[in-house]
Design an enzyme around this catalytic site. Sequence first.
Site, PDB file in Angstrom:
ATOM      1  CE1 TYR A 187      -3.830   2.197  -0.016  1.00  0.00           C
ATOM      2  CE2 TYR A 187      -2.824   3.243   1.895  1.00  0.00           C
ATOM      3  CZ  TYR A 187      -3.768   3.244   0.893  1.00  0.00           C
ATOM      4  OH  TYR A 187      -4.664   4.285   0.771  1.00  0.00           O
ATOM      5  CE  LYS A 191      -3.309   4.474  -2.712  1.00  0.00           C
ATOM      6  NZ  LYS A 191      -4.220   4.977  -3.730  1.00  0.00           N
ATOM      7  CB  THR A 225     -13.408  -0.433  17.108  1.00  0.00           C
ATOM      8  OG1 THR A 225     -12.005  -0.144  17.014  1.00  0.00           O
ATOM      9  CG2 THR A 225     -13.732  -1.718  16.352  1.00  0.00           C
TER      10      THR A 225
HETATM   11  N1  LIG Z   1     -10.646   5.875   2.837  1.00  0.00           N
HETATM   12  C1  LIG Z   1      -9.578   6.419   3.384  1.00  0.00           C
HETATM   13  O1  LIG Z   1      -9.530   6.682   4.595  1.00  0.00           O
HETATM   14  C2  LIG Z   1      -8.378   6.767   2.533  1.00  0.00           C
HETATM   15  C3  LIG Z   1      -7.272   7.380   3.118  1.00  0.00           C
HETATM   16  C4  LIG Z   1      -6.167   7.696   2.346  1.00  0.00           C
HETATM   17  C5  LIG Z   1      -6.171   7.428   0.998  1.00  0.00           C
HETATM   18  N2  LIG Z   1      -7.258   6.807   0.442  1.00  0.00           N
HETATM   19  C6  LIG Z   1      -7.209   6.538  -0.989  1.00  0.00           C
HETATM   20  O2  LIG Z   1      -8.306   7.208  -1.600  1.00  0.00           O
HETATM   21  C7  LIG Z   1      -8.830   6.426  -2.659  1.00  0.00           C
HETATM   22  C8  LIG Z   1     -10.318   6.170  -2.440  1.00  0.00           C
HETATM   23  O3  LIG Z   1     -10.495   5.520  -1.197  1.00  0.00           O
HETATM   24  P1  LIG Z   1     -11.846   4.746  -0.838  1.00  0.00           P
HETATM   25  O4  LIG Z   1     -12.000   4.839   0.626  1.00  0.00           O
HETATM   26  O5  LIG Z   1     -12.938   5.190  -1.737  1.00  0.00           O
HETATM   27  O6  LIG Z   1     -11.395   3.240  -1.204  1.00  0.00           O
HETATM   28  P2  LIG Z   1     -12.370   1.962  -1.220  1.00  0.00           P
HETATM   29  O7  LIG Z   1     -11.503   0.791  -0.865  1.00  0.00           O
HETATM   30  O8  LIG Z   1     -13.590   2.224  -0.413  1.00  0.00           O
HETATM   31  O9  LIG Z   1     -12.815   1.879  -2.747  1.00  0.00           O
HETATM   32  C9  LIG Z   1     -11.946   1.525  -3.778  1.00  0.00           C
HETATM   33  C10 LIG Z   1     -12.814   1.227  -5.002  1.00  0.00           C
HETATM   34  O10 LIG Z   1     -11.937   0.868  -6.074  1.00  0.00           O
HETATM   35  C11 LIG Z   1     -12.526  -0.215  -6.782  1.00  0.00           C
HETATM   36  N3  LIG Z   1     -11.464  -0.979  -7.450  1.00  0.00           N
HETATM   37  C12 LIG Z   1     -10.458  -1.679  -6.884  1.00  0.00           C
HETATM   38  N4  LIG Z   1      -9.719  -2.271  -7.819  1.00  0.00           N
HETATM   39  C13 LIG Z   1     -10.256  -1.927  -9.024  1.00  0.00           C
HETATM   40  C14 LIG Z   1      -9.927  -2.243 -10.365  1.00  0.00           C
HETATM   41  N5  LIG Z   1      -8.900  -3.058 -10.668  1.00  0.00           N
HETATM   42  N6  LIG Z   1     -10.694  -1.735 -11.348  1.00  0.00           N
HETATM   43  C15 LIG Z   1     -11.754  -0.925 -11.067  1.00  0.00           C
HETATM   44  N7  LIG Z   1     -12.117  -0.602  -9.802  1.00  0.00           N
HETATM   45  C16 LIG Z   1     -11.370  -1.095  -8.802  1.00  0.00           C
HETATM   46  C17 LIG Z   1     -13.215  -1.049  -5.708  1.00  0.00           C
HETATM   47  O11 LIG Z   1     -14.219  -1.893  -6.263  1.00  0.00           O
HETATM   48  C18 LIG Z   1     -13.760   0.029  -4.787  1.00  0.00           C
HETATM   49  O12 LIG Z   1     -15.088   0.390  -5.106  1.00  0.00           O
HETATM   50  C19 LIG Z   1      -7.990   5.161  -2.724  1.00  0.00           C
HETATM   51  O13 LIG Z   1      -7.004   5.320  -3.709  1.00  0.00           O
HETATM   52  C20 LIG Z   1      -7.380   5.072  -1.355  1.00  0.00           C
HETATM   53  O14 LIG Z   1      -6.158   4.379  -1.367  1.00  0.00           O
HETATM   54  C21 LIG Z   1      -8.353   6.486   1.167  1.00  0.00           C
END
Ligand SMILES: NC(=O)c1ccc[n+]([C@@H]2O[C@H](COP(=O)([O-])OP(=O)(O)OC[C@H]3O[C@@H](n4cnc5c(N)ncnc54)[C@H](O)[C@@H]3O)[C@@H](O)[C@H]2O)c1
Length: 276
Positions: A187, A191, A225
């Site tokens: 991860y 990133k 949690t």
């Molecule tokens: N949620 C957080 O707290 C957080 C924090 C820091 C960074 N991020 C980053 O922000 C972005 C969005 O986060 P999120 O919470 O919406 O993530 P999430 O895990 O809720 O959603 C990711 C989405 O990507 C889709 N996906 C995965 N692989 C795929 C592929 N090969 N082709 C098409 N779709 C695909 C999944 O089906 C899912 O709907 C991500 O890049 C994540 O790494 C999130």
Amino acid sequence: MSYLEQMFGLQNRRIVITGAGGLLGTVFSQALGKAGAELVLIDRDKRSLELCGAKLKGIGVSPELIVCDLTNYESVYTIINEISQRGLIDGLVNSAAIDPKAESKVLDAGNSGWFTDYPLKSWCSSLDTNLTGVFNISQAVCGVMERQESGRGVIVNLCSTYGLVGPDQSIYKDEEGVQLFYKPVDYSVTKAGLLGFTRALAAMYKGTEIRVNALTPGGAFNDHTPAFVEKYADRTILGRMADPAEYGGAIVFLCSSASSYMTGSNLIIDGGWTAI
Ligand SMILES: NC(=O)c1ccc[n+]([C@@H]2O[C@H](COP(=O)([O-])OP(=O)(O)OC[C@H]3O[C@@H](n4cnc5c(N)ncnc54)[C@H](O)[C@@H]3O)[C@@H](O)[C@H]2O)c1
């Protein structure tokens, strides 16, 4: 048109959002839709995509929904070609990712995320989606943007605080101090890699109006949690996790004229986690 509409309005802008079915992907879709953008939403998970589409309909936005696995180069080129035949592509938000979270059991049974037990298959699948998937769709979309008369385009890559600093694995311990999960190395690697991709692609478009930036969010609350929230909050300056909706303003900023002098850059919104 008001000053705010001129700066932040996205009327007549068509934006493609990947991973739109995700927690933040849905927030980005809602925010960009409310700012007036025409939306094309992509996810490999049909159900989450439809749920996002339903939420948008509830606020009067009618997006186009496309199920596609971004790791499939040919499929990506086919759908981007089809999308471009129906209109311009002004923006691309690369939000899709494999983001193993303690609460979402993304890792297979028996895979805690610990480095020396970590399966090569998990590492490869993460690199495949988080880096190659972004390469695939960005390449296809950039090809379209280069051919468009406007000569304009914005790309936003979703990074993470864990791409800037190593994960604090102690926040994944339960109240008895038992480690429940380790945020896997891939991860952070993917990133951090996306930040390099952001700068390299931005530099490649020197002298054009195609801008490429990164958005680095911190952890968004998603029914974690109370013990986790407390440990997470303690690592930030603001003393809390983000409400997912707090990332809406940032994505509108990055996709709109308000960020017109910004490229090759990274907007960090993490409650101060990486500042201390
Ligand atoms: N949620 C957080 O707290 C957080 C924090 C820091 C960074 N991020 C980053 O922000 C972005 C969005 O986060 P999120 O919470 O919406 O993530 P999430 O895990 O809720 O959603 C990711 C989405 O990507 C889709 N996906 C995965 N692989 C795929 C592929 N090969 N082709 C098409 N779709 C695909 C999944 O089906 C899912 O709907 C991500 O890049 C994540 O790494 C999130």
